[in-house]
Design a protein around this motif. Sequence first.
Motif, PDB file in Angstrom:
ATOM      1  N   ALA A  87       0.821  -1.220   0.000  1.00 10.64           N
ATOM      2  CA  ALA A  87       0.000   0.000   0.000  1.00 10.64           C
ATOM      3  C   ALA A  87       0.852   1.267   0.000  1.00 10.64           C
ATOM      4  CB  ALA A  87      -0.941   0.004   1.195  1.00 10.64           C
ATOM      5  N   PHE A  88       1.877   1.318   0.855  1.00 11.03           N
ATOM      6  CA  PHE A  88       2.693   2.531   0.945  1.00 11.03           C
ATOM      7  C   PHE A  88       3.413   2.802  -0.374  1.00 11.03           C
ATOM      8  CE2 PHE A  88       6.780   4.632   1.838  1.00 11.03           C
ATOM      9  CZ  PHE A  88       6.303   5.812   2.382  1.00 11.03           C
ATOM     10  N   GLU A  89       3.999   1.758  -0.972  1.00 13.35           N
ATOM     11  CA  GLU A  89       4.712   1.941  -2.247  1.00 13.35           C
ATOM     12  C   GLU A  89       3.775   2.414  -3.345  1.00 13.35           C
ATOM     13  OE1 GLU A  89       7.983  -1.027  -3.230  1.00 13.35           O
ATOM     14  OE2 GLU A  89       6.804  -2.131  -1.757  1.00 13.35           O
ATOM     15  N   SER A  90       2.522   1.960  -3.308  1.00 13.74           N
ATOM     16  CA  SER A  90       1.579   2.346  -4.358  1.00 13.74           C
ATOM     17  C   SER A  90       1.315   3.840  -4.339  1.00 13.74           C
ATOM     18  CB  SER A  90       0.261   1.581  -4.197  1.00 13.74           C
ATOM     19  OG  SER A  90      -0.502   2.061  -3.112  1.00 13.74           O
ATOM     20  N   TYR A  91       1.283   4.455  -3.163  1.00 13.04           N
ATOM     21  CA  TYR A  91       1.044   5.889  -3.095  1.00 13.04           C
ATOM     22  C   TYR A  91       2.286   6.683  -3.446  1.00 13.04           C
ATOM     23  CZ  TYR A  91      -3.523   4.897  -1.212  1.00 13.04           C
ATOM     24  OH  TYR A  91      -4.808   4.451  -1.077  1.00 13.04           O
ATOM     25  N   GLU A  92       3.462   6.054  -3.335  1.00 10.73           N
ATOM     26  CA  GLU A  92       4.684   6.727  -3.762  1.00 10.73           C
ATOM     27  C   GLU A  92       4.704   6.966  -5.271  1.00 10.73           C
ATOM     28  OE1 GLU A  92       8.060   4.508  -2.241  1.00 10.73           O
ATOM     29  OE2 GLU A  92       8.402   6.110  -0.805  1.00 10.73           O
ATOM     30  N   VAL A  93       4.002   6.124  -6.035  1.00  9.77           N
ATOM     31  CA  VAL A  93       3.944   6.311  -7.483  1.00  9.77           C
ATOM     32  C   VAL A  93       2.630   6.964  -7.900  1.00  9.77           C
ATOM     33  CG1 VAL A  93       5.543   4.447  -8.007  1.00  9.77           C
ATOM     34  CG2 VAL A  93       3.110   3.932  -7.840  1.00  9.77           C
ATOM     35  N   SER A  94       2.024   7.689  -6.976  1.00  9.43           N
ATOM     36  CA  SER A  94       0.842   8.513  -7.255  1.00  9.43           C
ATOM     37  C   SER A  94      -0.371   7.699  -7.707  1.00  9.43           C
ATOM     38  CB  SER A  94       1.176   9.583  -8.312  1.00  9.43           C
ATOM     39  OG  SER A  94       2.240  10.370  -7.879  1.00  9.43           O
ATOM     40  N   ALA A  95      -0.558   6.536  -7.093  1.00  9.29           N
ATOM     41  CA  ALA A  95      -1.760   5.769  -7.396  1.00  9.29           C
ATOM     42  C   ALA A  95      -2.985   6.506  -6.879  1.00  9.29           C
ATOM     43  CB  ALA A  95      -1.677   4.390  -6.761  1.00  9.29           C
ATOM     44  N   LEU A  96      -4.076   6.387  -7.621  1.00  7.14           N
ATOM     45  CA  LEU A  96      -5.313   7.033  -7.209  1.00  7.14           C
ATOM     46  C   LEU A  96      -5.936   6.298  -6.028  1.00  7.14           C
ATOM     47  CD1 LEU A  96      -7.167   9.393  -8.113  1.00  7.14           C
ATOM     48  CD2 LEU A  96      -8.485   7.716  -9.393  1.00  7.14           C
ATOM     49  N   ASP A  97      -5.813   4.963  -6.019  1.00  9.57           N
ATOM     50  CA  ASP A  97      -6.363   4.170  -4.921  1.00  9.57           C
ATOM     51  C   ASP A  97      -5.683   2.807  -4.901  1.00  9.57           C
ATOM     52  OD1 ASP A  97      -7.901   3.547  -2.715  1.00  9.57           O
ATOM     53  OD2 ASP A  97      -9.779   4.169  -3.628  1.00  9.57           O
ATOM     54  N   PHE A  98      -5.972   2.063  -3.831  1.00 12.51           N
ATOM     55  CA  PHE A  98      -5.355   0.763  -3.586  1.00 12.51           C
ATOM     56  C   PHE A  98      -6.463  -0.170  -3.107  1.00 12.51           C
ATOM     57  CE2 PHE A  98      -3.440  -2.294  -0.708  1.00 12.51           C
ATOM     58  CZ  PHE A  98      -2.252  -2.661  -1.335  1.00 12.51           C
ATOM     59  N   LEU A  99      -6.761  -1.202  -3.900  1.00  9.00           N
ATOM     60  CA  LEU A  99      -7.827  -2.141  -3.564  1.00  9.00           C
ATOM     61  C   LEU A  99      -7.220  -3.474  -3.154  1.00  9.00           C
ATOM     62  CD1 LEU A  99     -10.370  -1.404  -6.435  1.00  9.00           C
ATOM     63  CD2 LEU A  99     -10.528  -0.698  -4.034  1.00  9.00           C
ATOM     64  N   LEU A 100      -7.598  -3.936  -1.958  1.00 11.75           N
ATOM     65  CA  LEU A 100      -7.065  -5.175  -1.420  1.00 11.75           C
ATOM     66  C   LEU A 100      -7.997  -6.333  -1.777  1.00 11.75           C
ATOM     67  CD1 LEU A 100      -4.685  -6.204   0.336  1.00 11.75           C
ATOM     68  CD2 LEU A 100      -6.194  -5.954   2.326  1.00 11.75           C
ATOM     69  N   LYS A 101      -7.439  -7.361  -2.400  1.00 10.39           N
ATOM     70  CA  LYS A 101      -8.221  -8.548  -2.764  1.00 10.39           C
ATOM     71  C   LYS A 101      -8.562  -9.368  -1.515  1.00 10.39           C
ATOM     72  CE  LYS A 101      -5.908  -9.005  -7.270  1.00 10.39           C
ATOM     73  NZ  LYS A 101      -5.038  -9.873  -8.091  1.00 10.39           N
ATOM     74  N   PRO A 102      -9.718 -10.022  -1.498  1.00 10.19           N
ATOM     75  CA  PRO A 102     -10.797  -9.999  -2.501  1.00 10.19           C
ATOM     76  C   PRO A 102     -11.526  -8.650  -2.487  1.00 10.19           C
ATOM     77  CG  PRO A 102     -11.491 -11.253  -0.589  1.00 10.19           C
ATOM     78  CD  PRO A 102     -10.049 -10.901  -0.361  1.00 10.19           C
ATOM     79  N   ILE A 103     -11.784  -8.118  -3.656  1.00 15.18           N
ATOM     80  CA  ILE A 103     -12.333  -6.767  -3.790  1.00 15.18           C
ATOM     81  C   ILE A 103     -13.854  -6.806  -3.805  1.00 15.18           C
ATOM     82  CG2 ILE A 103     -12.405  -4.713  -5.265  1.00 15.18           C
ATOM     83  CD1 ILE A 103      -9.681  -5.727  -6.429  1.00 15.18           C
ATOM     84  N   ARG A 104     -14.457  -6.074  -2.887  1.00 16.86           N
ATOM     85  CA  ARG A 104     -15.917  -5.944  -2.878  1.00 16.86           C
ATOM     86  C   ARG A 104     -16.339  -4.838  -3.835  1.00 16.86           C
ATOM     87  NH1 ARG A 104     -17.951  -4.013   1.399  1.00 16.86           N
ATOM     88  NH2 ARG A 104     -16.070  -3.337   2.485  1.00 16.86           N
ATOM     89  N   TYR A 105     -17.503  -5.002  -4.427  1.00 12.40           N
ATOM     90  CA  TYR A 105     -17.978  -4.026  -5.411  1.00 12.40           C
ATOM     91  C   TYR A 105     -18.110  -2.630  -4.809  1.00 12.40           C
ATOM     92  CZ  TYR A 105     -20.773  -1.854  -9.093  1.00 12.40           C
ATOM     93  OH  TYR A 105     -21.236  -1.013 -10.083  1.00 12.40           O
ATOM     94  N   GLN A 106     -18.502  -2.554  -3.530  1.00  9.93           N
ATOM     95  CA  GLN A 106     -18.648  -1.254  -2.887  1.00  9.93           C
ATOM     96  C   GLN A 106     -17.307  -0.520  -2.838  1.00  9.93           C
ATOM     97  OE1 GLN A 106     -21.358   0.434  -2.041  1.00  9.93           O
ATOM     98  NE2 GLN A 106     -20.043   2.151  -1.447  1.00  9.93           N
TER      99      GLN A 106
END
Length: 236
Positions: A87-106
């Motif tokens: 999660a932390f690394e994903s925001y370092e590359v300016s990700a808009l969001d981070f979804l953790l599997k299994p991903i709920r539709y909401q």
Amino acid sequence: MESLRCVIVDDEPLAVRMLENYVERTPFLSLAASFTDPVEALSQLNELKPHILFLDIQMPDLDGLSLSRMVPSATRIIFTTAFKQYAFESYEVSALDFLLKPIRYQKFLEAVGKAQQWFALTEIPADSRSFFVKVEGRMRKVELSDILYVEGMKDYVLIHLASEPQPLVTHNTMKSMEEQLPAEGFMRVHRSFVVALDKIDSVTRDGDLVIAARLIPVTDSYRPAFEQYLRQHSLK
């Protein structure tokens, strides 16, 4: 705006099908393509120009974090992974969001809602050929066609123009400038440089480029996308 074009990249076919179903169920999204091979995806992203890239992180041959640094600058990334530690690394590359599997539709809806809001706030009309920046306390109009390259320097951005000997200096970030510039005409080639593609004079043997006698380095993380651009615009 029209529906947001989506591309899915995940080496797990089940995860791809789930995201395809979520995209299909969401009225303001449309699916441009799905890939289980990240290398194949990279070869087509510049042509597809997706608004949203759903990107798995842990994949063979090319991991999602590396791939995220090579996508068109206008594309917003939503990472999808089973591993929370990314999660932390994903925001370092300016990700808009981070979804953790299994991903709920909401959760999916919340993430794409952020994307919809981002594009609504930042969308530039297709016929726009200029923008304004604050320079020395006043707003300066900058024509896109006049830009040679943009250079980052700590908390400031230097906009180098063909028409002026000295760059415009504005308190801004490279991320903000990259988002302002249309992806079809500009490319980030270094942490500190975004270049106007039509202003490139030459490319050195080492793969760096020259604009207006200035040598601009192309770093490893941006080199694949730049080399792909060169292949697409070179005589066979």
